[in-house]
Every structure is written in structure tokens, then in C-alpha cells.
Write an enzyme that holds these catalytic residues in place. Structure first.
Site, PDB file in Angstrom:
ATOM      1  N   ARG A 177     -26.767   2.247 -48.888  1.00 26.58           N
ATOM      2  CA  ARG A 177     -27.321   2.627 -50.249  1.00 26.58           C
ATOM      3  C   ARG A 177     -26.951   2.532 -51.734  1.00 26.58           C
ATOM      4  O   ARG A 177     -27.684   2.186 -52.380  1.00 26.58           O
ATOM      5  CB  ARG A 177     -28.288   3.966 -49.494  1.00 26.58           C
ATOM      6  CG  ARG A 177     -28.977   4.229 -48.102  1.00 26.58           C
ATOM      7  CD  ARG A 177     -29.411   5.274 -47.491  1.00 26.58           C
ATOM      8  NE  ARG A 177     -30.545   5.012 -46.450  1.00 26.58           N
ATOM      9  CZ  ARG A 177     -29.930   4.852 -45.091  1.00 26.58           C
ATOM     10  NH1 ARG A 177     -28.607   4.542 -44.336  1.00 26.58           N
ATOM     11  NH2 ARG A 177     -30.501   4.610 -44.234  1.00 26.58           N
ATOM     12  N   ASP A 233     -25.022   8.493 -33.230  1.00 27.23           N
ATOM     13  CA  ASP A 233     -24.533   7.309 -33.125  1.00 27.23           C
ATOM     14  C   ASP A 233     -22.653   7.998 -32.346  1.00 27.23           C
ATOM     15  O   ASP A 233     -21.900   7.260 -32.492  1.00 27.23           O
ATOM     16  CB  ASP A 233     -24.055   6.379 -34.734  1.00 27.23           C
ATOM     17  CG  ASP A 233     -24.936   5.498 -35.372  1.00 27.23           C
ATOM     18  OD1 ASP A 233     -25.107   5.005 -34.441  1.00 27.23           O
ATOM     19  OD2 ASP A 233     -24.695   5.802 -37.348  1.00 27.23           O
ATOM     20  N   LYS A 276     -27.697  -1.432 -30.294  1.00 32.04           N
ATOM     21  CA  LYS A 276     -26.612  -0.864 -31.366  1.00 32.04           C
ATOM     22  C   LYS A 276     -25.416  -2.009 -31.276  1.00 32.04           C
ATOM     23  O   LYS A 276     -25.647  -3.430 -30.832  1.00 32.04           O
ATOM     24  CB  LYS A 276     -25.772   0.252 -31.093  1.00 32.04           C
ATOM     25  CG  LYS A 276     -26.812   1.679 -30.882  1.00 32.04           C
ATOM     26  CD  LYS A 276     -27.390   1.993 -32.724  1.00 32.04           C
ATOM     27  CE  LYS A 276     -28.470   2.605 -32.381  1.00 32.04           C
ATOM     28  NZ  LYS A 276     -29.079   3.107 -33.807  1.00 32.04           N
TER      29      LYS A 276
HETATM   30  C1  S3P Z   1     -28.120   4.378 -39.748  1.00 29.68           C
HETATM   31  C2  S3P Z   1     -29.350   4.187 -38.993  1.00 29.68           C
HETATM   32  C3  S3P Z   1     -28.974   4.467 -37.202  1.00 29.68           C
HETATM   33  C4  S3P Z   1     -27.232   3.914 -37.472  1.00 29.68           C
HETATM   34  C5  S3P Z   1     -26.585   3.343 -37.590  1.00 29.68           C
HETATM   35  C6  S3P Z   1     -26.677   3.796 -39.599  1.00 29.68           C
HETATM   36  C7  S3P Z   1     -28.491   3.860 -41.087  1.00 29.68           C
HETATM   37  O1  S3P Z   1     -29.620   2.901 -37.416  1.00 29.68           O
HETATM   38  O2  S3P Z   1     -27.490   4.081 -35.353  1.00 29.68           O
HETATM   39  O3  S3P Z   1     -25.891   3.385 -37.815  1.00 29.68           O
HETATM   40  O4  S3P Z   1     -28.234   4.002 -41.927  1.00 29.68           O
HETATM   41  O5  S3P Z   1     -29.988   4.132 -41.776  1.00 29.68           O
HETATM   42  P1  S3P Z   1     -31.249   2.650 -36.223  1.00 29.68           P
HETATM   43  O6  S3P Z   1     -32.253   3.184 -37.931  1.00 29.68           O
HETATM   44  O7  S3P Z   1     -31.250   1.516 -36.018  1.00 29.68           O
HETATM   45  O8  S3P Z   1     -31.564   3.877 -35.099  1.00 29.68           O
END
Ligand code: S3P
Length: 452
Positions: A34, A324, A351
Site C-alpha cells: 500500500r 494467513d 490463496k
Molecule cells: C491482504 C488481504 C488478505 C490476505 C493477503 C493480504 C491485503 O487477502 O490473505 O495476504 O493486504 O489486503 P484477501 O483480501 O483476499 O482476504
């Protein structure tokens, strides 16, 4: 099978002495992606400290350069992003590697501009569903051409977006973030309604870049409103330690007798630490000290000591705050007494790999009783009746970094060594994992089988 495959390196972990020490884990992956993307969208300079320099985030850095931002690496984890206040059309395909967060957030950001961009990734990413992001972006006015099932490679055409009020069909911070980033360029902004709260780093960071984001709880859940016509201004960001990486060290300390490990500077955002609550309910000796605020996020030092764990039922509504961490929780559960039931974790199947299936297969190969259902994983802790965790397996990780690290941690406390393939993938989220574990006393060896 090719010779290259036969000689591909593998990693083996085995039982040794206790793990002891105080360490830091690399920067948080979600915040690192981000910081680069918002820095590139903003006007002016953003200085980032503690950026995770894993493969996933490096792909996002390269993508931001391709969309026209200036990127400079000033030192270890220190990056300067010079944003142009928007994205320009990239002149080649944008390859996001293994990174679902990278590609989904970048597609959201790119959809706001009058450009065409083609995205691809590695075999894992090309197999993952992009429809969950394309659907709301399409409702906002973006168009695309893609492979069947919304798979990469795909070409996205952006520009002229309209406002959306989008209720997330699945709890996904990636989808929420993609809509919010697109909303930055939409005529009247965007609203996302989340029935279940997910990690809120995008909302927090948008504010850090000077945007107004309203959040209220009402009716069906949390409403996140980004008013239209906003501009981002470059800022400074300090990335806290990644709790999803710290999780491996903390669980290792819990299962290896005599261990005590402290992870300093770990992100303590409540939307990310469901694992600490769950381990606490299992009887883990965990303590959190020196809690402070850094760059709008709570951080602290977390210490784990070897503990006798008991199986628990993990409530399904906890899933978004530890999605995760279920692979490493399943390892902790293997060393507990009694059953651990993890429900409401269907998202694990989409995932980097189908993590329910791979954890079930890996634990079974290591002698653990496991029950697998579509959205539930049950692990029968080996401690019942004083059984030990056998280990002694070679685990196929399908290139999933968290599957590899979870099984290596299991091997540190099992009767027999555990071997994982494709260890290079660990660097997508946790570069330096093996050296850090060795510095705590872990025995992890690289093996390169001889070519036939
Ligand atoms: C993340 C959101 C999660 C997570 C990923 C990182 C993020 O995924 O599993 O490792 O940084 O927004 P999802 O939004 O698909 O749940």
C-alpha cells in the site's frame, strides 16, 4: 522430470536445542504494498522506512515505476517514491509475480485512469480468481479482456469511473482496497460495505496521505465512504513488523521445549492479530510489552515461551483477522492435546495455493490426524495419549511460502526431520527466514539432491 527439477534445492528442518533470542521480522507485506501504491498515486515525495523487500513487494515497486512513478532505493528497507498524482500507461506487460495483493490493488488504482494495462503473474497467480475485483471495477465503468474464470493474463481499460456502493460478497481487504483506490478517481468517490471487518490499512493510509475516509458501523456492517474529488499528497511511512511473519517464530517457540523468543516491533492492529487471541485460548504463554504507536499503527514486542497447548474451536468470525495464519495455527494444533476446529475458512482455498488441502496433506504425511471439509479444517492434536508428532515427511508446497514455512516449523519439534520443496518461494514474504531461524538456534539445512 527434468534434471533441473531433480537438483532443485530443498530445505530440511530437524529437532535441536531450544530457540532463544530477540529478533525483528521484516516489514508488513500488506502495508508495504500500500505504501508503494499510494506513494505512486500521490503528488510529491513519499519516504518509506522498513519496507518489506520480499519478491512480492519488489514486483509492486517495479509496477509503480511502470505506471510512471519515480522509485529509488535509499538503503535497506528505505525507499523514496515520487508520485505524479496519477498513473501513466505502462509500455509493457505488468508482471506481479506471486502477489495477489499487488495485482488486485494495482488493478483498482489503474482502473481510475485513461489507460490500458496488461497484467500477469506466476503460475499460482494466473490460477487465482480476479473476478472478485473485476466485478466492482466493471460496475464503476472499467472494461477488460481476460482468460476464462477471470484469470490472468488480463488487459484492463480504465478511466471515467462512476461511484459505487459495494457490499463485499466475501471478506476481502484486497477487494475493499481495490474499490477504494478506484474510488479515488471516480466522479463521486466510492463506498464499501463490509459485513465482516477486514484489515483496515488502506483506510488508515489514505488518511495519512491527506484523504478523507469516513467509517461508520450501521445495519449490515461497516460502511467505508471515500468522498469524491480527493487528492493524495506524499508523506513519510514507517512500516511495522509483519505479524503474519512473526507468527512462525512465535509458534516455533511455543512448540519447541525450553524456548523463549521475543519479536520486537510487531504490528498489533486488531484486524491482524486473531492468532494471538487463539493461541492465548490454547494456553500459550504470550506477553505483549512496550506497546506504542508508529505511523498510525499500534506496535509492540511479543514474547512466546514453550507452552502446553490445548485444542480449541476457533470462531468463524475470527477468520478475517488471521486468515494467513491458519497454516501455522494448524501446526500449533498438531502439538496440542485435543482437537482444534477451524471453521469458516473457505477463503484459504483461494490463496497462493489451496491451503486447506495442502495443510491437510502435509500434516497427514507427518502423522497427524486431520479432517478436511469445504470450509473447515480439524486437527487432532498429537499430545492426546502422549503421542508425539512423527514428522519424517517430504512436503510438496506448490510454491506457497506459508505452506513451506509452516512445515519447516513443524520439523523443529517433530520426531523425524521434515523436508519442503521450492524453498526459494519463502522470499516472497519473508526474505531471511532461514537465517533468522538459525540465529535463534533452529536447525534448517539446504539439500540439493544429486542429478540422476
Ligand atoms: C491482504 C488481504 C488478505 C490476505 C493477503 C493480504 C491485503 O487477502 O490473505 O495476504 O493486504 O489486503 P484477501 O483480501 O483476499 O482476504
Amino acid at each position: 522430470m527434468t534434471a533441473a527439477r531433480l537438483t532443485a534445492p530443498r530445505l530440511t528442518s530437524r529437532r535441536a536445542g531450544p530457540l532463544k533470542g530477540t529478533v525483528r521480522t521484516p516489514g508488513d507485506k500488506s502495508i508495504s504494498h500500500r505504501a508503494l501504491i499510494l506513494g505512486a498515486l500521490a503528488s510529491g515525495v513519499t519516504e518509506i522506512e522498513g519496507l518489506l523487500e520480499g519478491d512480492d513487494v519488489k514486483r509492486t515497486a517495479a509496477a509503480m515505476a511502470a505506471f510512471g512513478a519515480g522509485l529509488e532505493r535509499l538503503g535497506e528497507g528505505r525507499w523514496r517514491v515520487t508520485g505524479r498524482g496519477g498513473f501513466a500507461e505502462p509500455d509493457d506487460v505488468v508482471d506481479c509475480g506471486n502477489a495477489g495483493t499487488g495485482v488486485r490493488l494495482i488493478m483498482g488504482a489503474a482502473a481510475g485512469f485513461d489507460l490500458a494495462a496488461t497484467f500477469t503473474g506466476d503460475a499460482s497467480l494466473r490460477g487465482r480468481p480476479m473476478n472478485r475485483v473485476l466485478k466492482p471495477l466493471g460496475e464503476m465503468g472499467a472494461t477488460w479482456v481476460c482468460r476464462a474464470g477471470g484469470r490472468l493474463p488480463l488487459t484492463l481499460k480504465g478511466g471515467n469511473l462512476r461511484r459505487i456502493a459495494y457490499t463485499l460478497p466475501e471478506p476481502s481487504a484486497q477487494v475493499k482496497s481495490a474499490v477504494l483506490l478506484a474510488g479515488l478517481s471516480a466522479s463521486d468517490g466510492a463506498e464499501v460495505i463490509e459485513p465482516e471487518a477486514t484489515r483496515d490499512h488502506t483506510e488508515r493510509m489514505l488518511r495519512g496521505f491527506g484523504a478523507e475516509v469516513q467509517v461508520r458501523e450501521a445495519g449490515a456492517g461497516r460502511h467505508i465512504v471515500l468522498p469524491g474529488g480527493q487528492r493524495l499528497t506524499g508523506t513519510s511511512i514507517r512500516v511495522p513488523g509483519d505479524p503474519s511473519s512473526a507468527a512462525f517464530l512465535l509458534v516455533a517457540a511455543l512448540i519447541v521445549p525450553g524456548s523463549e523468543v521475543t519479536v520486537q516491533g510487531m504490528l498489533l492492529n486488531p484486524s491482524r492479530i486473531g492468532l494471538l487471541d487463539t493461541l492465548g485460548e490454547m494456553g500459550a504463554e504470550l506477553s505483549v510489552t512496550n506497546v506504542r504507536e508508529e505511523g498510525g499503527e499500534a506496535v509492540g514486542d511479543v514474547t512466546a515461551r514453550h507452552s502446553e497447548l490445548e485444542g480449541v474451536e476457533v470462531p468463524p468470525d475470527r477468520a478475517p483477522s488471521m486468515i494467513d495464519e491458519y497454516p501455522i495455527l494448524a501446526v500449533a494444533a498438531a502439538f496440542a492435546s485435543g482437537k482444534t476446529v477451524m471453521r469458516g475458512i473457505g477463503e484459504m482455498r483461494v490463496k497462493e495455493s489451496d491451503r486447506i488441502a495442502l495443510m491437510a496433506a502435509g500434516l497427514t504425511a507427518c502423522g497427524i490426524g486431520v479432517e478436511e471439509e469445504p470450509a473447515t479444517l480439524t486437527v487432532i492434536g498429537a499430545k492426546r495419549g502422549n503421542h508425539l508428532v512423527a514428522g519424517g515427511a517430504g512436503v510438496t508446497t506448490h510454491g506457497d511460502h506459508r505452506i513451506a514455512m509452516s512445515h519447516l516449523i513443524l520439523g523443529l519439534a517433530a520426531e523425524e526431520p521434515v523436508t519442503v520443496d521450492e524453498p526459494g518461494m519463502i522470499a516472497t514474504s519473508f526474505p531471511g527466514f532461514v537465517d533468522l531461524m538459525r540465529s535463534l538456534g533452529a536447525e534448517i539445512a539446504e539439500e540439493r539432491p544429486a542429478a540422476a
